[in-house]
Design a protein around this motif. Structure first.
Motif, PDB file in Angstrom:
ATOM      1  N   LEU A 114       0.833  -1.208   0.000  1.00 52.37           N
ATOM      2  CA  LEU A 114       0.000   0.000   0.000  1.00 52.37           C
ATOM      3  C   LEU A 114       0.865   1.255   0.000  1.00 52.37           C
ATOM      4  N   ARG A 117       2.229   2.039  -3.397  1.00 56.77           N
ATOM      5  CA  ARG A 117       1.247   2.611  -4.319  1.00 56.77           C
ATOM      6  C   ARG A 117       0.892   4.045  -3.972  1.00 56.77           C
ATOM      7  N   THR A 118       1.052   4.441  -2.708  1.00 53.81           N
ATOM      8  CA  THR A 118       0.541   5.745  -2.272  1.00 53.81           C
ATOM      9  C   THR A 118       1.604   6.747  -1.858  1.00 53.81           C
ATOM     10  N   ILE A 143      -6.878  -1.301   2.137  1.00 53.97           N
ATOM     11  CA  ILE A 143      -7.047  -0.156   1.231  1.00 53.97           C
ATOM     12  C   ILE A 143      -6.669   1.174   1.870  1.00 53.97           C
ATOM     13  N   THR A 163      -4.284   6.097   1.569  1.00 50.70           N
ATOM     14  CA  THR A 163      -5.476   5.438   1.038  1.00 50.70           C
ATOM     15  C   THR A 163      -5.229   5.041  -0.401  1.00 50.70           C
ATOM     16  N   ASP A 164      -5.595   3.835  -0.758  1.00 54.18           N
ATOM     17  CA  ASP A 164      -5.498   3.389  -2.141  1.00 54.18           C
ATOM     18  C   ASP A 164      -6.232   4.385  -3.041  1.00 54.18           C
TER      19      ASP A 164
END
Length: 227
Positions: A114, A117-118, A143, A163-164
């Protein structure tokens, strides 16, 4: 003199509640390299201190610290220096949340994914040992999350708020932060947080929740000479 543990929170953490994590050489402290990337430097810091940094980190290592800008000796490289802010509790409301779950070491692979990705900032495999980390799952997948990192006496830093992208705009960050705050308040402590000054959207969110700007600082990274 430092008049508040918030003036030098990494130092206050590693000489206080997080002393069990401290690695030390001379004047300088740090967290283990798989826990957090931060160096803790005393307020009075000179040429001998830089030698301690070099001895603790090793040749060619990049070390990170926050606070006022410091000029390293000749031969050192300033890799990065970003303006940042420290925000502190000014009436933040904590609230437990039925959808929020406690994250543990078993969840670290998903947490790292996560974070990748963020990009909320530094997040290392053992950082979950520093405090409580909470998350939200949908369809079994993590998420969103937020947790606790630095721990100057009487305070706890909220960190890794992310947050995704597919689930943003649902208020998950706010809910998670309020759940983390509820745990901090239950211990009789107050929340604080740090972010880069350019993260204006997040700063507006934090201020709307009841955080206020305490002071401006720099996040710095320097490279130790190879020799």
């Amino acid at each position: 003199m430092t008049t508040s543990p918030l003036d030098n929170p990494a130092w206050a953490s590693l000489t206080g509640p997080h002393a069990g994590f401290a690695e030390k050489h001379g004047q300088v402290l740090r967290y283990p390299v798989d826990v957090a990337p931060f160096l803790a430097i005393p307020d009075e810091f000179g040429e001998d201190g830089w030698r301690d940094v070099a001895a603790l980190a090793g040749p060619g290592a990049v070390v990170a610290f926050s606070g006022p800008p410091r000029t390293p000796p000749p031969g050192w490289e300033v890799v990065e220096r970003l303006p940042g802010v420290q925000l502190v509790d000014d009436g933040v409301v904590g609230a437990e949340d039925d959808e929020v779950v406690r994250l543990t070491a078993a969840d670290v692979p998903e947490m790292l994914d996560l974070v990748k990705r963020t990009q909320p900032g530094p997040f290392l495999p053992r950082v979950v040992e520093l405090g409580t980390y909470l998350g939200v799952r949908r369809g079994g997948e993590l998420i969103a999350m937020a947790g606790e990192r630095l721990h100057p006496p009487g305070w706890t830093e909220i960190s890794a708020v992310c947050t995704d992208p597919a689930f943003r705009g649902q208020g998950l960050a706010t809910r998670l932060m309020r759940a983390v705050v509820a745990g901090i308040r239950a211990r009789g402590e107050k929340p604080l947080l740090h972010t880069v000054a350019s993260n204006t959207g997040a700063i507006r969110l934090y201020e709307s929740m009841g955080f206020r700007l305490r002071y401006r600082l720099y996040f710095s990274a320097v490279r130790v000479p190879d020799a």
